[in-house]
Design an enzyme around this catalytic site. Structure first.
Site, PDB file in Angstrom:
ATOM      1  N   CYS A 219     -10.394  -4.859   0.174  1.00 33.70           N
ATOM      2  CA  CYS A 219     -11.454  -3.851   0.061  1.00 33.70           C
ATOM      3  C   CYS A 219     -12.227  -4.040  -1.245  1.00 33.70           C
ATOM      4  CB  CYS A 219     -10.873  -2.443   0.152  1.00 33.70           C
ATOM      5  SG  CYS A 219     -10.109  -1.853  -1.372  1.00 33.70           S
TER       6      CYS A 219
ATOM      7  N   ASN B  73       0.836  -1.205   0.000  1.00 32.70           N
ATOM      8  CA  ASN B  73       0.000   0.000   0.000  1.00 32.70           C
ATOM      9  C   ASN B  73       0.874   1.260   0.000  1.00 32.70           C
ATOM     10  OD1 ASN B  73       0.653  -0.771   2.683  1.00 32.70           O
ATOM     11  ND2 ASN B  73      -1.064   0.374   3.528  1.00 32.70           N
TER      12      ASN B  73
ATOM     13  N   GLU C  19      -3.063  -4.663  -3.202  1.00 38.25           N
ATOM     14  CA  GLU C  19      -3.542  -5.566  -4.257  1.00 38.25           C
ATOM     15  C   GLU C  19      -3.509  -4.882  -5.617  1.00 38.25           C
ATOM     16  OE1 GLU C  19      -4.895  -4.785  -1.376  1.00 38.25           O
ATOM     17  OE2 GLU C  19      -6.337  -6.273  -0.681  1.00 38.25           O
TER      18      GLU C  19
ATOM     19  N   GLU D  10       0.228   5.207   0.674  1.00 42.84           N
ATOM     20  CA  GLU D  10      -0.707   6.260   1.101  1.00 42.84           C
ATOM     21  C   GLU D  10      -0.244   7.617   0.590  1.00 42.84           C
ATOM     22  OE1 GLU D  10      -1.275   5.721   5.348  1.00 42.84           O
ATOM     23  OE2 GLU D  10      -2.515   3.945   4.958  1.00 42.84           O
TER      24      GLU D  10
ATOM     25  N   CYS E  96      -3.970   0.722  -2.767  1.00 41.55           N
ATOM     26  CA  CYS E  96      -3.898  -0.504  -1.971  1.00 41.55           C
ATOM     27  C   CYS E  96      -2.851  -1.461  -2.536  1.00 41.55           C
ATOM     28  CB  CYS E  96      -5.239  -1.221  -1.965  1.00 41.55           C
ATOM     29  SG  CYS E  96      -6.535  -0.381  -1.056  1.00 41.55           S
TER      30      CYS E  96
ATOM     31  N   CYS F  68     -10.433  -3.137  -4.576  1.00 42.94           N
ATOM     32  CA  CYS F  68      -9.440  -4.137  -5.000  1.00 42.94           C
ATOM     33  C   CYS F  68     -10.113  -5.389  -5.535  1.00 42.94           C
ATOM     34  CB  CYS F  68      -8.508  -4.468  -3.839  1.00 42.94           C
ATOM     35  SG  CYS F  68      -7.365  -3.115  -3.503  1.00 42.94           S
TER      36      CYS F  68
HETATM   37  N1  THU Z   1      -5.441  -1.368   2.214  1.00 44.25           N
HETATM   38  C1  THU Z   1      -4.885  -2.214   1.300  1.00 44.25           C
HETATM   39  O1  THU Z   1      -3.720  -2.066   0.929  1.00 44.25           O
HETATM   40  N2  THU Z   1      -5.657  -3.204   0.801  1.00 44.25           N
HETATM   41  C2  THU Z   1      -6.962  -3.433   1.155  1.00 44.25           C
HETATM   42  O2  THU Z   1      -7.591  -4.316   0.590  1.00 44.25           O
HETATM   43  C3  THU Z   1      -7.556  -2.660   2.231  1.00 44.25           C
HETATM   44  C4  THU Z   1      -6.808  -1.468   2.670  1.00 44.25           C
HETATM   45  C5  THU Z   1      -4.630  -0.270   2.753  1.00 44.25           C
HETATM   46  C6  THU Z   1      -5.050   1.092   2.303  1.00 44.25           C
HETATM   47  C7  THU Z   1      -4.539   1.929   3.439  1.00 44.25           C
HETATM   48  O3  THU Z   1      -3.209   2.307   3.168  1.00 44.25           O
HETATM   49  C8  THU Z   1      -4.568   1.037   4.645  1.00 44.25           C
HETATM   50  O4  THU Z   1      -4.707  -0.277   4.152  1.00 44.25           O
HETATM   51  C9  THU Z   1      -5.700   1.335   5.598  1.00 44.25           C
HETATM   52  O5  THU Z   1      -6.924   1.326   4.966  1.00 44.25           O
END
Ligand code: THU
Length: 132
Positions: free
Chosen positions: A89, A45, A58, A47, A56, A92
């Site tokens: 999520c 991930n 994935e 941000e 994300c 993804c």
């Molecule tokens: N996140 C992912 O990388 N994948 C997911 O399927 C759910 C959320 C990350 C996004 C963000 O940086 C952190 O998790 C918190 O939501």
């Protein structure tokens, strides 16, 4: 996917998780996808100060696979630091569906538990190009 491939996929996802960039949530996520030609691509991930631009793990892994010429994903592993495996999520799930609706999904947390499912189970009745 063989048990050995699954083990390798989880190991790669766990490894790349360390590179996650999550100053806002402190929640690191690693993902690895296995393509139909046996290659593995990883993503973490990423941000952003403009929170909605967060990418994300994935989706990062899928983009790496597509950029390398892959078009079909047969399995994805997702690793978080939560005690129990977390689910991908919705965004993804939709992006993964584009490249293999029947793919295996392996979810791992910091504990011993492993959830094995399929994308079709996680995303019933998807929107597809076939709908356009
Ligand atoms: N996140 C992912 O990388 N994948 C997911 O399927 C759910 C959320 C990350 C996004 C963000 O940086 C952190 O998790 C918190 O939501």
């Amino acid at each position: 996917m063989t048990p050995e491939q699954q083990e390798q996929l989880v190991a790669k996802a766990r490894e790349v998780r360390d590179n996650g960039y999550a100053p806002a949530s402190k929640f690191l996520v690693g993902a690895a996808v296995l393509t139909d030609d046996g290659r593995v691509f990883v993503g973490c991930n990423v941000e952003n100060a403009s929170y909605g631009l967060t990418i994300c793990a994935e989706r990062g892994a899928v983009c790496a696979a597509v950029a390398a010429g892959a078009r079909r994903v047969v399995a994805v592993a997702v690793v978080t630091g939560l005690p129990e495996p977390a689910r991908p999520c919705g965004a993804c799930r939709q992006v993964l569906a584009e490249f293999g609706y029947d793919m295996q999904v392996v979810l791992v947390g910091s504990g011993d538990g492993v959830v094995t499912t399929t994308l079709a189970k996680l995303l019933p009745e998807p929107f597809t190009f076939g709908d356009l």
